[in-house]
Design an enzyme around this catalytic site. Structure first.
Site, PDB file in Angstrom:
ATOM      1  N   HIS A  96     -11.671  -2.346  -1.500  1.00 42.48           N
ATOM      2  CA  HIS A  96     -12.185  -2.459  -0.138  1.00 42.48           C
ATOM      3  C   HIS A  96     -13.387  -1.522  -0.065  1.00 42.48           C
ATOM      4  CE1 HIS A  96     -10.851  -3.215   4.261  1.00 42.48           C
ATOM      5  NE2 HIS A  96     -12.170  -3.188   4.166  1.00 42.48           N
TER       6      HIS A  96
ATOM      7  N   GLU B 240      -6.185 -14.225  -1.372  1.00 41.00           N
ATOM      8  CA  GLU B 240      -5.192 -15.162  -1.889  1.00 41.00           C
ATOM      9  C   GLU B 240      -5.376 -16.556  -1.290  1.00 41.00           C
ATOM     10  OE1 GLU B 240      -1.198 -13.734  -3.443  1.00 41.00           O
ATOM     11  OE2 GLU B 240      -1.367 -12.725  -1.496  1.00 41.00           O
TER      12      GLU B 240
ATOM     13  N   THR C  20      -7.221  -3.766   4.787  1.00 41.09           N
ATOM     14  CA  THR C  20      -7.090  -4.137   3.380  1.00 41.09           C
ATOM     15  C   THR C  20      -5.995  -5.195   3.210  1.00 41.09           C
ATOM     16  OG1 THR C  20      -7.830  -1.928   2.745  1.00 41.09           O
ATOM     17  CG2 THR C  20      -6.737  -3.244   1.043  1.00 41.09           C
TER      18      THR C  20
END
Length: 127
Positions: free
Chosen positions: A70, A44, A36
């Site tokens: 996730h 990002e 994750t």
């Protein structure tokens, strides 16, 4: 920020899951699948690619918020596509919806908010 950025602007990147992307803490392997933490990093990174084209020379972008789900594991060697789409523009905030998928399977999804600030303001916060 340059005015070219609009709702719907997209950018995608592709990565291949390696053992360096596995879930681990302090060097201890938790399980041999895409973590994750790496998912957040790639969300990002894909979102940042969008703002790089519209930053003025005196500006920089900073992460402000990340929401992530996730949804499925991805093992070593899996090719992932990370696609970021601008869904919100509010003053100097840019919000992207991000999906991570392998073929037709969604591995993760979320939202990244970035804020565009003058470099001088960022530097003043650091000093």
């Amino acid at each position: 920020m340059k005015p070219e950025l609009t709702i719907g602007t997209k950018h995608s990147i592709q990565i291949t899951v390696t053992n360096k992307m596995f879930a681990q803490f302090e060097g201890e392997l938790v399980h041999p699948v895409y973590s994750t933490a790496m998912m957040v990093y790639h969300m990002e990174w894909a979102s940042r690619q969008i703002i790089l084209e519209v930053l003025e020379e005196t500006e920089e972008g900073m992460g402000a918020e990340v929401k992530v789900k996730h949804l499925a594991p991805a093992t070593e060697g899996t090719v992932l596509t990370i696609e970021a789409t601008v869904v919100g523009l509010k003053k100097n905030f840019i919000i992207t919806k991000v999906q991570i998928f392998s073929k037709d399977r969604v591995i993760g999804e979320g939202e990244v908010t970035q804020v565009i600030l003058p470099k001088s303001k960022i530097n003043a916060m650091i000093d």
